[in-house]
Scaffold this motif. Structure first.
Motif, PDB file in Angstrom:
ATOM      1  N   TYR A 184       0.840  -1.195   0.000  1.00 53.22           N
ATOM      2  CA  TYR A 184       0.000   0.000   0.000  1.00 53.22           C
ATOM      3  C   TYR A 184       0.873   1.241   0.000  1.00 53.22           C
ATOM      4  O   TYR A 184       2.055   1.194   0.351  1.00 53.22           O
ATOM      5  N   ASP A 231      -4.419   5.054   1.152  1.00 53.16           N
ATOM      6  CA  ASP A 231      -5.283   5.925   1.948  1.00 53.16           C
ATOM      7  C   ASP A 231      -5.941   6.958   1.040  1.00 53.16           C
ATOM      8  O   ASP A 231      -5.444   8.066   0.872  1.00 53.16           O
ATOM      9  N   PHE A 255      -8.326   2.558   1.934  1.00 49.45           N
ATOM     10  CA  PHE A 255      -8.470   2.523   3.391  1.00 49.45           C
ATOM     11  C   PHE A 255      -9.506   3.569   3.817  1.00 49.45           C
ATOM     12  O   PHE A 255      -9.206   4.575   4.457  1.00 49.45           O
ATOM     13  N   ARG A 266      -8.411  13.049  15.130  1.00 51.67           N
ATOM     14  CA  ARG A 266      -8.956  12.253  14.033  1.00 51.67           C
ATOM     15  C   ARG A 266     -10.455  12.444  13.874  1.00 51.67           C
ATOM     16  O   ARG A 266     -11.067  11.829  13.002  1.00 51.67           O
ATOM     17  N   LYS A 300     -12.730   1.594   8.561  1.00 51.91           N
ATOM     18  CA  LYS A 300     -11.828   1.748   9.703  1.00 51.91           C
ATOM     19  C   LYS A 300     -12.361   2.782  10.678  1.00 51.91           C
ATOM     20  O   LYS A 300     -13.273   3.527  10.339  1.00 51.91           O
ATOM     21  N   HIS A 301     -11.855   2.817  11.860  1.00 45.09           N
ATOM     22  CA  HIS A 301     -10.872   1.905  12.454  1.00 45.09           C
ATOM     23  C   HIS A 301     -11.663   1.050  13.415  1.00 45.09           C
ATOM     24  O   HIS A 301     -12.191   1.585  14.399  1.00 45.09           O
ATOM     25  N   MET A 310     -10.458  -2.572   8.887  1.00 40.78           N
ATOM     26  CA  MET A 310      -9.135  -2.382   9.484  1.00 40.78           C
ATOM     27  C   MET A 310      -9.295  -2.362  11.004  1.00 40.78           C
ATOM     28  O   MET A 310     -10.092  -1.590  11.532  1.00 40.78           O
ATOM     29  N   PHE A 367      -6.222   0.743  16.711  1.00 44.73           N
ATOM     30  CA  PHE A 367      -5.097   0.714  17.657  1.00 44.73           C
ATOM     31  C   PHE A 367      -5.532   0.528  19.112  1.00 44.73           C
ATOM     32  O   PHE A 367      -4.768   0.045  19.928  1.00 44.73           O
ATOM     33  N   ASP A 378      -4.422  -2.187  11.612  1.00 46.05           N
ATOM     34  CA  ASP A 378      -3.869  -0.869  11.306  1.00 46.05           C
ATOM     35  C   ASP A 378      -2.341  -0.998  11.327  1.00 46.05           C
ATOM     36  O   ASP A 378      -1.789  -2.009  11.784  1.00 46.05           O
ATOM     37  N   MET A 395      -0.533  -5.484   8.945  1.00 47.98           N
ATOM     38  CA  MET A 395       0.080  -4.355   8.239  1.00 47.98           C
ATOM     39  C   MET A 395       1.324  -3.879   8.970  1.00 47.98           C
ATOM     40  O   MET A 395       1.239  -3.397  10.101  1.00 47.98           O
ATOM     41  N   GLU A 403      -4.187  12.169  12.353  1.00 45.26           N
ATOM     42  CA  GLU A 403      -3.550  11.228  13.276  1.00 45.26           C
ATOM     43  C   GLU A 403      -2.499  11.902  14.157  1.00 45.26           C
ATOM     44  O   GLU A 403      -1.718  12.739  13.687  1.00 45.26           O
TER      45      GLU A 403
HETATM   46  C1  BGC Z   1      -3.667   5.006  10.207  1.00 47.93           C
HETATM   47  C2  BGC Z   1      -4.682   4.435   9.230  1.00 47.93           C
HETATM   48  C3  BGC Z   1      -4.074   4.296   7.865  1.00 47.93           C
HETATM   49  C4  BGC Z   1      -2.810   3.471   7.955  1.00 47.93           C
HETATM   50  C5  BGC Z   1      -2.121   3.251   6.621  1.00 47.93           C
HETATM   51  C6  BGC Z   1      -2.323   4.314  10.140  1.00 47.93           C
HETATM   52  O1  BGC Z   1      -1.375   5.000  10.870  1.00 47.93           O
HETATM   53  O2  BGC Z   1      -4.191   4.913  11.514  1.00 47.93           O
HETATM   54  O3  BGC Z   1      -5.797   5.277   9.183  1.00 47.93           O
HETATM   55  O4  BGC Z   1      -4.986   3.737   6.976  1.00 47.93           O
HETATM   56  O5  BGC Z   1      -1.895   4.148   8.812  1.00 47.93           O
HETATM   57  O6  BGC Z   1      -1.602   4.399   6.102  1.00 47.93           O
END
Ligand code: BGC
Length: 767
Positions: free
Chosen positions: A80, A109, A153, A167, A207-208, A251, A254, A286, A317, A519
């Motif tokens: 990705y 994303d 995503f 967020r 997500k999330h 997804m 956290f 995530d 991931m 984030e």
């Molecule tokens: C974020 C996600 C995002 C992922 C991939 C993470 O840090 O919380 O929202 O899709 O990274 O980029």
């Protein structure tokens, strides 16, 4: 007649089901054969997702690339973070000639548009326009898929009640009903509605999952302390609705819930998502969420990886937990081959559904990008959409719309910024070609338009630099960035004040930088940053009328501004066509029609603040001052400064009396609530009519009101329309203490109005 219609739709549903079953059995057979030829290592390889190295444009695929090394070993199922089709073709070729020869899935994303950037998701939600929202996802899918991406995503559907959480910008606000409707619209937009993926439709990743927006004290990644009942009633609906709409993947988030991080939480990943919501796709963690469970204290990487796959996580991931430890766990009997097979099958199914086994290069056509991204048509839509995503909070003396001949001073650090219109998560945007607010105003005005930067963002230079460049410094540590605060504060302000004094009206463009939300961007101060606030105070002293145009990723505390500005227009980060869309509203090309989807606080101390709260045994009216021994603050009102659902128009609407077709119903019948709405002003305008309910007595405590319906209508001056809402058991149901979805007998208040406070009530008895 009614029976006939039902039987036709039943037949249609049956034939869809049958063709779905046929597809499924073909898919099952294909995957059975494929998996019978795969080694355990190759299966585990499918469970591994990595980000692409370097920047999108700089990406070169060489044998030194970590992803190429993994691919050669058959240890990668997807990549990705790149939209570089040439590079993706190279990766795909390597995937096909290595290991089991299984094509890669390519994620990205794509959050609020791809190359054509739309307003941030919080802004999009304030349009309350599901048709435009679906269309925005459709356009994003077309653009992203023309750059090789087949998996996005998005949508981000986390409900958030706390404006401190950065967020909040990425989601759709504080209401689960509205959030659910938007989640469905986004899934339909990206994936289409027929269950098949055309080459310009992409798989969603909701997500999330789950409850990430419930982070304690609004601090990112923080623990979530909610009861199951509150989670189900207040937060889960959008995730459930996305599953109903056919979302292809989820997804895991956290945060922890009930002491177990989401990525290893069987209740969330299996009991709810699959067994209750009927989701049958795959779940990816995530980024690094698997390895982060070591810090959560659940065990070493091998242990947390085993916990995750057993709970229902399918793809890892960026943690290398699955690829690095599952073989060992299998040998030691810590996980079974069935655990690995289950996860692998779900990922292969996703690839099958996307059509990648039939044609691994289905999405990798380098000729598409030139004609399908950043087109005039898409930009025109970005403008149309951004017009509907602005919320007018104040408009004293009808200062807006402005007279096109007025002399205007466009002042503030956001006045002529293009890149700050992008918002968080605009990974592939054409920032340099965006339309700034100043440019939009200058184009639309017939009068003299001046501009001035006016101020820094913060008085603290280091803070400003660390926020502005923080993200880039992580991804490009060797890059150098311009020093901020090059011009002194006094010089900036003097220029601004002089230009303001020479104008008829000031458009003050202030707010939050892109990186102040999103984030890792929580705040404890929800005011307009200090340097900009000083600018507003200096502008106020000129005595000129001020229109505050606010760029922000979250609800802000605007108490002083609400007393001192003449108009306040919240534009969020309005995207590629920001300047045009804002000028369209400011000069009355269209009447603003956005309505808030989050409560705006009077003070940060009120957070978490949300309209659908519970009552207490000692309730206190929202707008009355302190009274001892009632549920209130000594130093602040309970009510928000601007409530959920609120937004002004240039026109005015008169609501007729609300009526119910009957004032009693049984749980298996239906009642129609209706209201006539008339445009009594001089502008053609849109209005969102809102339906709320309240269960007067119930076996568990219920919120004071809950949104359960809305309709956005457009009316010409003098025109009226009757809006109807169907109310049935589903409308009135909730999760009771035993977590059953029930409609209880008794009285309900049915409330209809233009926002969550100005409501007409009727009583409906369920017997
Ligand atoms: C974020 C996600 C995002 C992922 C991939 C993470 O840090 O919380 O929202 O899709 O990274 O980029």
């Amino acid at each position: 007649m009614r029976i006939k219609l039902t039987s036709i739709s039943l037949l249609a549903a049956l034939s869809l089901l049958l063709s779905g079953c046929a597809h499924k059995s073909e898919m099952d057979k294909y995957i059975d054969v494929l998996m019978s030829k795969m080694t355990v290592e190759q299966k585990i390889g499918q469970l591994n997702l990595h980000s692409a190295a370097g920047f999108v444009s700089a990406l070169r695929v060489t044998e030194n690339d970590e992803n190429v090394k993994l691919l050669r070993k058959g240890e990668l199922g997807g990549i990705y973070g790149t939209g570089n089709v040439e590079a993706m073709i190279e990766y795909q070729k390597i995937a096909l000639e290595s290991g089991a020869g299984i094509p890669l899935i390519f994620g990205m994303d794509v959050i609020h548009g791809y190359e054509t950037t739309f307003p941030i998701p919080l802004g999009i939600s304030t349009s309350w326009n599901l048709e435009l929202i679906e269309k925005s996802a459709r356009i994003a899918a077309r653009e992203a898929s023309s750059c090789g991406i087949n998996w996005v995503f998005s949508p981000m559907v986390d409900i958030c009640r706390d404006a401190r959480w950065g967020r909040i910008a990425e989601g759709n606000g504080e209401d689960p009903y509205l959030g659910g409707e938007i989640a469905k619209a986004m899934v339909y937009g990206y994936q289409g509605r027929d269950g098949e993926y055309a080459s310009d439709e992409v798989m969603t990743c909701v997500k999330h999952y789950a409850l990430y927006g419930g982070a304690e004290s609004g601090r990112d990644y923080n623990s979530v302390f909610l009861s199951r009942q509150e989670a189900l009633n207040g937060y889960m609906r959008p995730y459930a609705e996305a599953a109903k709409a056919g979302a292809g993947s989820y997804m895991s988030s956290f945060n922890e819930f009930e002491g177990i991080p989401s990525s290893a939480n069987k209740y969330l990943l299996t009991d709810l998502l699959r067994d209750t919501y009927g989701f049958d796709g795959f779940v990816v963690s995530d980024a690094t969420a698997v390895v982060e469970m070591v810090a959560h204290g659940l065990g070493d990487l091998q242990e947390v990886s085993a916990l995750a796959i057993q709970a229902g996580l399918d793809m890892d991931m960026n943690s290398d937990g699955f690829v690095g430890t599952l073989r060992k766990s299998l040998d030691e009997g810590r996980v079974s081959e069935a655990d690995i097979d289950r996860a692998c099958r779900r990922i292969l199914e996703a690839k099958y559904k996307l059509g990648l086994f039939e044609d691994p290069f289905k999405y990798l056509d380098p000729s598409r990008k030139a004609t399908q991204t950043w087109t005039d048509e898409n930009r025109a839509f970005a403008r149309e959409f951004a017009r509907e995503c602005q919320v007018l909070l104040k408009n004293d003396n009808a200062i807006l719309p402005l007279d096109r001949n007025a002399k205007v001073a466009v002042i503030g650090p956001f006045a002529d910024s293009k890149s700050e219109m992008a918002g968080t998560w605009a990974t592939s945007s054409h920032n340099n070609e965006f339309v700034s607010i100043y440019e939009g105003i200058a184009e639309a005005s017939n009068g003299k338009v001046s501009k001035a930067e006016g101020s820094w963002i913060f008085n603290d230079k280091e803070l400003e630099e660390s926020i502005k460049y923080g993200l880039m410094k992580i991804f490009a540590p060797n890059m150098s960035f311009p020093t901020l605060h090059g011009t002194s504060k006094t010089v900036l302000m003097a220029e601004a004040v002089a230009k303001a004094a020479a104008s008829d009206v000031i458009i003050a463009c202030v707010g939050e930088l892109n990186n102040m939300s999103g984030e890792g961007a929580s705040r404890t101060d929800l005011g307009i940053p200090d340097a900009q606030k000083e600018l507003l105070m200096a502008l106020k002293k000129t005595g000129k009328p001020i229109v505050l145009v606010l760029t922000t990723g979250r609800p802000l505390e605007l108490t002083w501004e609400s007393e001192n500005m003449d108009a306040i227009l919240v534009t969020w980060a309005a995207g590629a066509e920001a300047g045009h869309a804002i000028a369209d509203v400011i000069y009355g090309e269209v009447s603003p029609s956005g309505k808030l989807t989050t409560s705006f606080p009077r003070s940060v101390g009120q957070e978490p603040l949300y309209y659908n709260h519970k009552n207490t045994g000692r309730p206190h009216p929202d707008y009355e001052p302190y009274k001892k021994f009632t549920s209130c603050y000594t130093d602040e009102l309970n009510g928000p400064l601007y409530p959920f659902g609120f937004g002004l128009s240039y026109s005015s609407f008169e609501y007729g009396p609300v009526s119910l077709s009957q004032d009693e119903m049984s749980p298996d019948s239906e009642v129609i609530a209706s209201v006539n709405v008339k445009n009594t002003g001089n502008y053609e305008a849109k209005e969102t009519v809102q339906l709320y309910i309240h269960d007067v007595y119930s076996t568990s405590t219920r919120p004071v009101k809950e949104l359960r319906g809305f309709e956005k209508i457009s009316l010409k001056p003098g025109e009226s329309r009757t809006v109807e809402f169907r109310i049935n058991a589903e409308t009135l149901s909730y999760f009771n203490h035993e977590l059953e979805w029930v409609c209880e007998e008794g009285d309900y208040e049915i409330m209809i109005g233009p926002d969550s406070e100005r409501l007409q009530k009727r009583t409906l008895a369920v017997k």
